[in-house]
Scaffold this active site. Structure first.
Site, PDB file in Angstrom:
ATOM      1  N   PHE A   1      10.319 128.390 -80.321  1.00  0.00           N
ATOM      2  CA  PHE A   1       9.633 129.612 -80.780  1.00  0.00           C
ATOM      3  C   PHE A   1      10.652 130.666 -81.197  1.00  0.00           C
ATOM      4  O   PHE A   1      10.590 131.810 -80.768  1.00  0.00           O
ATOM      5  CB  PHE A   1       8.689 130.181 -79.691  1.00  0.00           C
ATOM      6  CG  PHE A   1       7.580 129.252 -79.316  1.00  0.00           C
ATOM      7  CD1 PHE A   1       6.407 129.188 -80.074  1.00  0.00           C
ATOM      8  CD2 PHE A   1       7.707 128.433 -78.203  1.00  0.00           C
ATOM      9  CE1 PHE A   1       5.388 128.326 -79.718  1.00  0.00           C
ATOM     10  CE2 PHE A   1       6.684 127.562 -77.842  1.00  0.00           C
ATOM     11  CZ  PHE A   1       5.523 127.511 -78.601  1.00  0.00           C
ATOM     12  N   HIS A   2      11.601 130.256 -82.010  1.00  0.00           N
ATOM     13  CA  HIS A   2      12.582 131.205 -82.538  1.00  0.00           C
ATOM     14  C   HIS A   2      13.264 130.604 -83.756  1.00  0.00           C
ATOM     15  O   HIS A   2      13.148 129.406 -84.035  1.00  0.00           O
ATOM     16  CB  HIS A   2      13.620 131.567 -81.461  1.00  0.00           C
ATOM     17  CG  HIS A   2      14.364 130.392 -80.933  1.00  0.00           C
ATOM     18  ND1 HIS A   2      14.092 129.823 -79.714  1.00  0.00           N
ATOM     19  CD2 HIS A   2      15.357 129.659 -81.465  1.00  0.00           C
ATOM     20  CE1 HIS A   2      14.891 128.807 -79.518  1.00  0.00           C
ATOM     21  NE2 HIS A   2      15.665 128.676 -80.575  1.00  0.00           N
TER      22      HIS A   2
END
Ligand code: T46
Length: 139
Positions: free
Chosen positions: A48-49
């Site tokens: 999630f980045h």
């Protein structure tokens, strides 16, 4: 989206398999860091980045997992299930890792040392950055 895979030839014989990965020969960047992810719990989703500078190659050296990639315009899903096959992830690419099989080990070769300053953890900020870089509205 173009998916760049690296296949490293196994040196197999009747004792088993051996895979060698050499900086300056087999990789598109110098390796400053190696880390690995294991003991993941069922249903877990990580990542999630995106990264500002970091380039990486991900190899699932045991078991399997899936990688979701998002460049702000297109998405892709890559299954990693071969210990000699690596997925190249450039900078400015949102990534999530999921569907880890039991015993999965995800090995990562990274072009930079670890620094939190290189992470973009907010998806809207990621899209905004990509939009500015390409000069058009994503999606
Ligand atoms: C990525 C994906 C594929 C360190 O201390 N040093 C390190 O080199 C790394 C990568 C992490 N950490 C610490 C920071 C956190 O306290 O380890 C903990 C877990 O890291 P994180 O939540 O960032 O892990 P993932 O699985 O979400 O992401 C990692 C990498 O951070 C990231 O760069 O591309 O794997």
């Amino acid at each position: 989206m173009e998916i760049k895979m690296f296949t490293f030839p196994p040196h197999g014989d009747d004792r088993g398999q051996l895979v060698a990965i050499e900086e300056g020969i087999d990789l598109p960047f110098d390796v400053r860091r190696v880390y690995y992810i294991y003991d993941t719990l069922p249903g877990v989703r990580r990542g999630f980045h995106a990264h500002l500078q970091l380039q990486q190659i991900l190899l699932c050296v045991n078991g399997s997992c899936k990688i979701h990639l998002d460049n702000g315009y297109e998405t892709a899903e890559v299954v990693l299930d071969k210990p000699n096959e690596g997925l190249y992830i450039s900078s400015n690419m949102w990534r999530e890792m999921y569907d880890f099989s039991e015993g999965a080990v995800l090995l990562v070769l990274a072009s930079e040392h670890y620094t939190e300053a290189d992470y973009i953890r907010n998806y809207d900020a990621f899209l905004e950055m990509v939009r500015k870089q390409r000069g058009t509205e994503p999606r």
